[in-house]
Scaffold this motif. Sequence first.
Motif, PDB file in Angstrom:
ATOM      1  N   UNK A 212     -12.144  96.862  77.670  1.00 11.39           N
ATOM      2  CA  UNK A 212     -12.138  96.543  76.236  1.00 11.39           C
ATOM      3  C   UNK A 212     -11.207  95.375  75.952  1.00 11.39           C
ATOM      4  N   UNK A 213     -10.037  95.358  76.580  1.00 14.15           N
ATOM      5  CA  UNK A 213      -9.098  94.251  76.385  1.00 14.15           C
ATOM      6  C   UNK A 213      -9.680  92.946  76.910  1.00 14.15           C
ATOM      7  N   UNK A 214     -10.352  93.017  78.053  1.00 17.05           N
ATOM      8  CA  UNK A 214     -10.964  91.817  78.620  1.00 17.05           C
ATOM      9  C   UNK A 214     -11.989  91.230  77.660  1.00 17.05           C
ATOM     10  N   UNK A 215     -12.851  92.082  77.100  1.00 13.27           N
ATOM     11  CA  UNK A 215     -13.850  91.576  76.164  1.00 13.27           C
ATOM     12  C   UNK A 215     -13.204  91.073  74.886  1.00 13.27           C
ATOM     13  N   UNK A 216     -12.203  91.774  74.395  1.00 15.90           N
ATOM     14  CA  UNK A 216     -11.552  91.362  73.154  1.00 15.90           C
ATOM     15  C   UNK A 216     -10.928  89.984  73.296  1.00 15.90           C
ATOM     16  N   UNK A 217     -10.273  89.727  74.421  1.00 21.93           N
ATOM     17  CA  UNK A 217      -9.651  88.416  74.639  1.00 21.93           C
ATOM     18  C   UNK A 217     -10.718  87.355  74.837  1.00 21.93           C
TER      19      UNK A 217
END
Length: 461
Positions: A162-167
């Motif tokens: 989720x963090x990877x996609x958000x960034x």
Amino acid sequence: MSPHTGSLHHPDGETRWIGDERWATLARPTTATLLAGHNHLLVVAAHPDDECLGAGAFIADAACLGVDVSILVLTDGEASHPRSPTVAPARMASMRSAEADCAAAVLAPSARIVHAGLADGDLPSRHAEAVAAIQDLIRPGTLVIAPWTADGHPDHDAAGRAATQAVASTPRSHDGPVGLAHYLVWLWHWGQPDDLPWAESVVVDATLDGLSKSERALAEHRTQRLPLSPAVGDESLLTADVLAPFRRGFTTLVLGGQEPIRWSDEEQDQGSGLQQVGQTFDEMFADGDDPWSSESWYERRKRALTLAALRSERYDRVLDVGCSTGALTTALADRADTVVAVDASSRALAVARRSGAQSVSWVHGVAPEVLGDVEGPFDLVVLSEVGYFLRPFDLWLTLAAVLRRLAPGGELLLVHWRHPTKHIPSDGPTVHGQIRAVCERWSTSSHAEPDLLVDGYSVTR
């Protein structure tokens, strides 16, 4: 932490990690270097306590640098004790949420903490909600740190994705970069060294203050550190074995999705820093040949205790790391056929050589690098009053080099001043705790008194 499957206790513990020689290849940015260009640190945790376990000291050191800190806890960790007969999931969620708030206040007193309230154990199916929660807290200049996408726990992996996609979906801005790094929690227990992406990893040494805050913050997670009750199902989850990887004194981060980092000259060339260490110790001899007062009562008594702690009457080969002027080395030579004595100070070694000890080889250099020029095996290695002059990662590399050079069943003896230190990387209790986290299974003796710590290990393979 919410263990849903399997066991956290790998039979090889920390020894399988410290033995890997790839550690020495990793870049070593400072906290300030890693945060260069970022004025906001967003910490994403799948459960309360992940932030402390994965990056507690890094968070504390970032806050001390004046970086704004936000902590997003995606679940309240209600599934941590699924067989508890005393604490229902709803109450557990309330307790752990409050613990996370208290821990955040220790790590970064001005931090903003946000609880997304997603279901513990269900993050893989709540991907869109997790991404949205992270995006809401990203602004220009944010460095996001989150669990690694292959950490080995479904919720951790989902939080990392989720963090990877958000960034990745955050538009670039001229007002500041948005970066991403991953910390590790479960990999240290499940995985093998080949599972770590070494090429993308860096290590960041913690300050002594950061380590202290991290330890105090972790203590706030009482539902995980202490038994809920004596009943079956209410056991402590964060046992000494589970906590061992988080006592290393440095944070390992897997970098991804951020602007290239410009390493400082010191981080590119450790040799220049090592030369400075030697010069610093040499300068201590400006007023005489005995800056450590080697004939004081403390020093004489310490040597006597050190010699008394040795398990054998006679040794074949002994390694004395940080020998200084050789007062202890000379005493060790009376009980050994050969002694190799290492020190960073050429002035100290010049004094030590005057002892005339024929069985001692004096070696000039700084640990851990100098140990590459020292061949084993040794049946005794002594680290006396030297560990706290090393940064945590240097101590880790030094211990690794020592363990590789110890003969099977060889002894490792640690001796350190116990009181608080100033202007050096560590202190005695921290050093002994870091080494005990690796070597606990080999412990043979432990002596503690107000001034002094003495720990002995017999290292079997």
